[in-house]
Scaffold this active site. Structure first.
Site: not given
Ligand code: S3P
Length: 448
Positions: A173, A128, A33, A28-29, A326
């Protein structure tokens, strides 16, 4: 409620051994990107193995709204980028759905271009914190107008003449780090991000791949990442590795389900992401890495997970948290089937994910007969050992894909079935979860 429709109640029942190969979707990351950097390059980037979960599809849509062409032909996604600083002003609100990564990275990418964009998301995303991103973007000269507490919906007015920034991230983060680096692309001079703990470094690796100058140095302050602004990004051909965070679900399911032997091929094992697998090995999991290799600048291996009846609770080092942030929800499920306590300190960030993940997991685990203690930045699962975890209750997924999948994994090995109120959010990151798990032999699915 699921993010895109009516709730989808799901149930998982005790299963016989899981067997076979689990081909999990793309990372996903890396998928987010690829689309964002593809949109900021000049020319056509080609991406295969892209995760086609809702989060990434929402980012694809956003890139179109900023003027890039994004389309899928055959198995390949083609992204015609508009160049650094070439984003057009979107004609409408950008809806990033459930995705914190999507919205925070895109805010960074547009913040140093003199355009205005308004962002929104689902109920989870709109609750969030965004100040962690808008604070550093303000240093570049961008302005943000959001709801109280820095929540979406939010309008970002990009800087007219961006100035480069030196920024120490106050929280560990990768989203914040990446937002600053992406903003730095359209600022002159050098933008510097300093992080006390190393977080996932896909942005740094991919920026380098696209031809940007990025330097990473370890210093007493932490990791110092320096980006030289205003490069011309060159289009790339990207093969997205499979997602270790998705692999975690079949891997953990195999460990706690009697008679299992599952191979999960081609998993990205970037050290900034692989903390769960080392933790499981320390707990006594029969988990092996086969065929270690490098693909597209990322380390990759095939994972083999076998039923592991003698798992032991451990102390998970706080400094490992960023590399498995995660994976704590599904780790807490495995911990319930281990003997002894698993203590997980240094995980305050879990409280601001798609849900408050400590609260969501602790509540569901307790309902299913597992004792859990918690504090603001730690939690402890009291393992009951294999064959002694009751189950029998319905957990709430709180619009959080990983909470829903974790409880589905749990139900494969509890005495009574485990239910979740809504499995809809699973589609954000792992749309083939139900099919893949049932093909392996897991007894889980939608409830009529
Ligand atoms: C991500 C970073 C992490 C992670 C998220 C993906 C990324 O969030 O939880 O699922 O792709 O950069 P934080 O940066 O908020 O820790």
């Amino acid at each position: 409620m699921s993010s895109h429709g009516d709730p989808i109640p799901m149930i998982a029942r005790k299963s016989a051994g899981l067997k076979g190969e689990a081909h999990v979707p793309g990372d996903k990351s890396i998928s987010h990107r690829s689309l964002i950097l593809g949109a900021m390059a000049v020319g056509e980037t080609k991406v295969t193995g892209l995760l086609e979960g809702q989060d990434v599809l929402d980012t694809a849509k956003a890139m179109r709204a900023f003027g890039a062409e994004v389309e899928k032909r055959g198995n390949t996604w083609h992204v015609h980028g508009v160049g650094v600083g070439g984003f057009a002003e979107p004609g409408n609100v950008i809806d990033c759905g459930n995705s914190g990564t999507g919205v925070r990275l895109i805010m960074g990418a547009m913040a140093t271009t003199p355009i205005t964009a308004t962002f929104t998301g689902d109920a989870s995303l709109n609750s969030r914190p965004m100040a962690r991103v808008t604070d550093p973007l303000a240093l570049f000269g961008a302005r943000a107008y959001g709801r109280k507490g820095g929540r979406l919906p939010m309008t970002i007015v990009g800087a007219e003449a961006a100035i480069p920034v030196r920024y120490a991230t106050p929280v560990p983060s990768a989203q914040v780090k990446s937002a600053v680096l992406l903003a730095g692309l359209n600022a002159p001079g050098e933008t510097v991000v300093i992080e006390r703990e190393a977080t996932r470094d896909h942005s740094e690796r991919m920026l380098t791949g696209f031809g940007a100058q990025v330097r990473t140095e370890d210093s007493p302050e932490g990791r110092v990442i320096t980006l030289v602004g205003q490069p011309e990004l060159k289009p790339q051909t990207i093969i997205v590795p499979r997602d270790p965070s998705s692999a975690a679900f079949p891997v953990c399911a195999a460990l706690i389900t009697e008679g299992s032997d599952v191979l999960v091929p081609n998993i990205g094992l970037n050290p900034t992401r692989a903390g769960l697998f080392f933790t499981l090995q320390e707990m006594g999991a029969d988990l092996t890495f086969e065929n270690m290799r490098e693909e597209g600048g990322e380390p990759v291996a095939d994972l083999r997970a076998k039923f592991s009846p003698d798992l032991k609770g451990i102390e998970v080092p706080a400094e490992r948290a960023a590399s498995m942030i995660d994976e704590y929800p599904v780790l807490s499920v495995v911990a319930a089937f281990a003997s002894g306590k698993t203590h997980m300190p240094g995980v305050k960030e879990l409280r601001v994910k798609e849900s408050d993940r400590i609260d969501a997991m602790a509540t569901g685990l307790r309902l299913n007969g597992v004792e859990v203690d918690e504090g603001e930045d730690w939690w402890t699962v009291h393992g009951r050992g294999f064959g002694d975890v009751p189950g029998g209750a319905t957990a709430q997924s709180h619009l959080d894909h990983r909470i829903a999948m974790s409880f589905m994994v749990m139900g494969l090995a509890t005495e009574a079935p485990v239910r979740v109120d809504d499995g809809g959010p699973i589609a954000t990151s792992f749309p083939i979860f139900e099919r893949l798990m049932t093909t392996l032999g897991a007894d889980l699915g939608r409830e009529a």
